[in-house]
Design an enzyme around this catalytic site. Structure first.
Site, PDB file in Angstrom:
ATOM      1  N   ASP A 175       0.862  -1.176   0.000  1.00  0.00           N
ATOM      2  CA  ASP A 175       0.000   0.000   0.000  1.00  0.00           C
ATOM      3  C   ASP A 175       0.905   1.235   0.000  1.00  0.00           C
ATOM      4  O   ASP A 175       2.079   1.158   0.380  1.00  0.00           O
ATOM      5  CB  ASP A 175      -0.880   0.003   1.263  1.00  0.00           C
ATOM      6  CG  ASP A 175      -2.136   0.862   1.124  1.00  0.00           C
ATOM      7  OD1 ASP A 175      -3.242   0.291   1.060  1.00  0.00           O
ATOM      8  OD2 ASP A 175      -2.009   2.104   1.077  1.00  0.00           O
ATOM      9  N   TYR A 184     -13.705   6.372 -13.681  1.00  0.00           N
ATOM     10  CA  TYR A 184     -13.707   5.211 -12.780  1.00  0.00           C
ATOM     11  C   TYR A 184     -14.279   3.980 -13.488  1.00  0.00           C
ATOM     12  O   TYR A 184     -13.704   2.890 -13.439  1.00  0.00           O
ATOM     13  CB  TYR A 184     -14.506   5.549 -11.518  1.00  0.00           C
ATOM     14  CG  TYR A 184     -14.543   4.442 -10.482  1.00  0.00           C
ATOM     15  CD1 TYR A 184     -13.379   4.032  -9.840  1.00  0.00           C
ATOM     16  CD2 TYR A 184     -15.736   3.819 -10.153  1.00  0.00           C
ATOM     17  CE1 TYR A 184     -13.411   3.020  -8.892  1.00  0.00           C
ATOM     18  CE2 TYR A 184     -15.782   2.806  -9.200  1.00  0.00           C
ATOM     19  CZ  TYR A 184     -14.611   2.407  -8.577  1.00  0.00           C
ATOM     20  OH  TYR A 184     -14.645   1.414  -7.636  1.00  0.00           O
TER      21      TYR A 184
HETATM   22  N1  LIG Z   1     -15.988   0.532  -1.125  1.00  0.00           N
HETATM   23  C1  LIG Z   1     -16.829   0.263  -2.112  1.00  0.00           C
HETATM   24  O1  LIG Z   1     -18.045   0.534  -2.027  1.00  0.00           O
HETATM   25  C2  LIG Z   1     -16.337  -0.393  -3.361  1.00  0.00           C
HETATM   26  C3  LIG Z   1     -17.285  -0.829  -4.290  1.00  0.00           C
HETATM   27  C4  LIG Z   1     -16.847  -1.412  -5.469  1.00  0.00           C
HETATM   28  C5  LIG Z   1     -15.494  -1.586  -5.710  1.00  0.00           C
HETATM   29  N2  LIG Z   1     -14.596  -1.155  -4.783  1.00  0.00           N
HETATM   30  C6  LIG Z   1     -13.174  -1.369  -5.089  1.00  0.00           C
HETATM   31  O2  LIG Z   1     -12.582  -2.030  -3.995  1.00  0.00           O
HETATM   32  C7  LIG Z   1     -11.191  -1.674  -3.894  1.00  0.00           C
HETATM   33  C8  LIG Z   1     -10.859  -1.244  -2.478  1.00  0.00           C
HETATM   34  O3  LIG Z   1     -11.699  -0.150  -2.123  1.00  0.00           O
HETATM   35  P1  LIG Z   1     -11.907   0.310  -0.604  1.00  0.00           P
HETATM   36  O4  LIG Z   1     -13.316   0.723  -0.490  1.00  0.00           O
HETATM   37  O5  LIG Z   1     -11.335  -0.708   0.317  1.00  0.00           O
HETATM   38  O6  LIG Z   1     -11.022   1.651  -0.616  1.00  0.00           O
HETATM   39  P2  LIG Z   1     -10.033   2.260   0.501  1.00  0.00           P
HETATM   40  O7  LIG Z   1      -9.898   3.699   0.129  1.00  0.00           O
HETATM   41  O8  LIG Z   1     -10.496   1.912   1.859  1.00  0.00           O
HETATM   42  O9  LIG Z   1      -8.669   1.487   0.204  1.00  0.00           O
HETATM   43  C9  LIG Z   1      -7.891   1.751  -0.941  1.00  0.00           C
HETATM   44  C10 LIG Z   1      -6.425   1.533  -0.562  1.00  0.00           C
HETATM   45  O10 LIG Z   1      -5.637   1.693  -1.749  1.00  0.00           O
HETATM   46  C11 LIG Z   1      -4.469   2.397  -1.372  1.00  0.00           C
HETATM   47  N3  LIG Z   1      -3.922   3.083  -2.546  1.00  0.00           N
HETATM   48  C12 LIG Z   1      -4.417   4.177  -3.188  1.00  0.00           C
HETATM   49  N4  LIG Z   1      -3.608   4.541  -4.171  1.00  0.00           N
HETATM   50  C13 LIG Z   1      -2.577   3.667  -4.183  1.00  0.00           C
HETATM   51  C14 LIG Z   1      -1.412   3.535  -4.980  1.00  0.00           C
HETATM   52  N5  LIG Z   1      -1.134   4.392  -5.966  1.00  0.00           N
HETATM   53  N6  LIG Z   1      -0.577   2.512  -4.719  1.00  0.00           N
HETATM   54  C15 LIG Z   1      -0.834   1.653  -3.687  1.00  0.00           C
HETATM   55  N7  LIG Z   1      -1.911   1.726  -2.898  1.00  0.00           N
HETATM   56  C16 LIG Z   1      -2.768   2.737  -3.147  1.00  0.00           C
HETATM   57  C17 LIG Z   1      -4.920   3.389  -0.303  1.00  0.00           C
HETATM   58  O11 LIG Z   1      -3.818   3.850   0.479  1.00  0.00           O
HETATM   59  C18 LIG Z   1      -5.919   2.555   0.473  1.00  0.00           C
HETATM   60  O12 LIG Z   1      -5.314   1.889   1.565  1.00  0.00           O
HETATM   61  C19 LIG Z   1     -10.968  -0.594  -4.959  1.00  0.00           C
HETATM   62  O13 LIG Z   1     -10.432  -1.215  -6.113  1.00  0.00           O
HETATM   63  C20 LIG Z   1     -12.372  -0.089  -5.268  1.00  0.00           C
HETATM   64  O14 LIG Z   1     -12.487   0.404  -6.575  1.00  0.00           O
HETATM   65  C21 LIG Z   1     -14.967  -0.570  -3.609  1.00  0.00           C
END
Ligand SMILES: NC(=O)c1ccc[n+]([C@@H]2O[C@H](COP(=O)([O-])OP(=O)(O)OC[C@H]3O[C@@H](n4cnc5c(N)ncnc54)[C@H](O)[C@@H]3O)[C@@H](O)[C@H]2O)c1
Length: 258
Positions: free
Chosen positions: A39, A156
């Site tokens: 991360d 996105y």
């Molecule tokens: N939360 C939702 O409702 C939801 C729904 C559909 C899909 N998603 C997908 O699930 C995945 C995780 O989402 P989440 O809700 O846990 O988000 P989150 O923001 O809680 O976690 C994302 C993590 O990615 C890390 N990150 C960001 N940019 C980065 C980079 N350049 N290099 C390395 N790490 C990086 C951040 O530091 C963070 O810890 C994502 O791919 C998101 O698109 C989430």
């Protein structure tokens, strides 16, 4: 006759410090895998690892990595290779979202999203591929979103639809090395990602709309997504590839945001 001990499988999870990443890491460690938490936020990854209960001999490692930067991805894979000597499961979960519409998107933000959300997973798999070739097996699990069918913020959605395309392409290209490549499309859940730029009231409105559109009438939980990740990483899923599993209570049947 002596039986050679099977080496412990190694999982590499990106975005490990986030809401879904933490649940996925906890689950894969519970499943008995060694774990690399990658991360941007090294401290949060290390805090997660410090909270895990490990089996005897089970190993974890936190690595700071920027999935938008090729050199950082190369360094990540080199670090994991040096520490563990193998990489079995890659969970491409890290993502960024600069919310905008087709009327007002900023090209630099568009490029940043494409770099982290789409090129990053491709580059990571490219650099892990020599391990899969040598091992004769591997698993890739790409985190997409139900919006790839429903539509939504263009940059996105373009990243996530692209990641579905990448999933299908890599499933074919990596199959000769017994690597499966699948995607998970989670439903909405609260996280830094979905709360960013929204106040509590507007998130509640969005959550209400999402639940209305969801036949199973609730939001997703991180454990819903971690459970499906665990399945796709397991031997039960050995013959499943090029698949997108929607873990969103049936909301892939509904339009975005209504
Ligand atoms: N939360 C939702 O409702 C939801 C729904 C559909 C899909 N998603 C997908 O699930 C995945 C995780 O989402 P989440 O809700 O846990 O988000 P989150 O923001 O809680 O976690 C994302 C993590 O990615 C890390 N990150 C960001 N940019 C980065 C980079 N350049 N290099 C390395 N790490 C990086 C951040 O530091 C963070 O810890 C994502 O791919 C998101 O698109 C989430």
């Amino acid at each position: 006759m002596t039986t050679a001990l099977q080496p412990r499988r190694v999982a590499l999870v990106t975005g490990a410090a986030g809401e879904l990443g933490r649940a996925i890491c906890r689950r894969l460690v519970r499943d008995g895998l060694d774990l690399v938490a990658a991360d941007l936020d090294l401290d949060a990854s290390q805090t997660l690892l410090d909270s895990l209960e490990l089996a005897t001999g089970q190993r974890t490692l936190a690595v700071r990595a920027d999935l938008g930067d090729e050199a950082s991805i190369s360094a990540l894979v080199a670090t994991v290779g040096a520490a563990f000597g193998r990489i079995d499961v890659v969970v491409n979960n890290a993502a960024v979202n600069h919310r905008s519409s087709i009327y007002d998107f900023d090209p630099a933000q568009w490029d940043h999203m494409m770099a982290v959300n789409l090129r990053g997973p491709a580059l990571l798999c490219q650099k892990v591929a020599p391990y899969w070739k040598a091992q004769g097996n591997g698993r890739v699990i790409n985190m997409v979103s139900r919006c790839w069918v429903a539509g939504g913020p263009p940059a996105y959605v373009a990243c996530k639809a692209g990641l579905v395309g990448l999933t299908r392409s890599m499933a074919r290209e990596l199959a000769p090395h017994n690597v499966t490549v699948n995607a998970i499309a989670p439903g909405l859940l609260p996280s830094a990602f979905t709360l960013d730029g929204r106040d509590a009231e507007s998130f509640q409105r969005m959550a209400h709309g999402s639940i209305n559109n969801t036949p199973l009438k609730r939001l997703a939980t991180p454990e819903d997504i971690a459970g499906t990740t665990s399945y796709l990483a397991s031997t039960d899923a050995a013959f499943v590839t090029a698949e997108v599993i929607h873990v969103c209570g049936g909301s892939q049947l509904a339009p975005f945001g209504n």
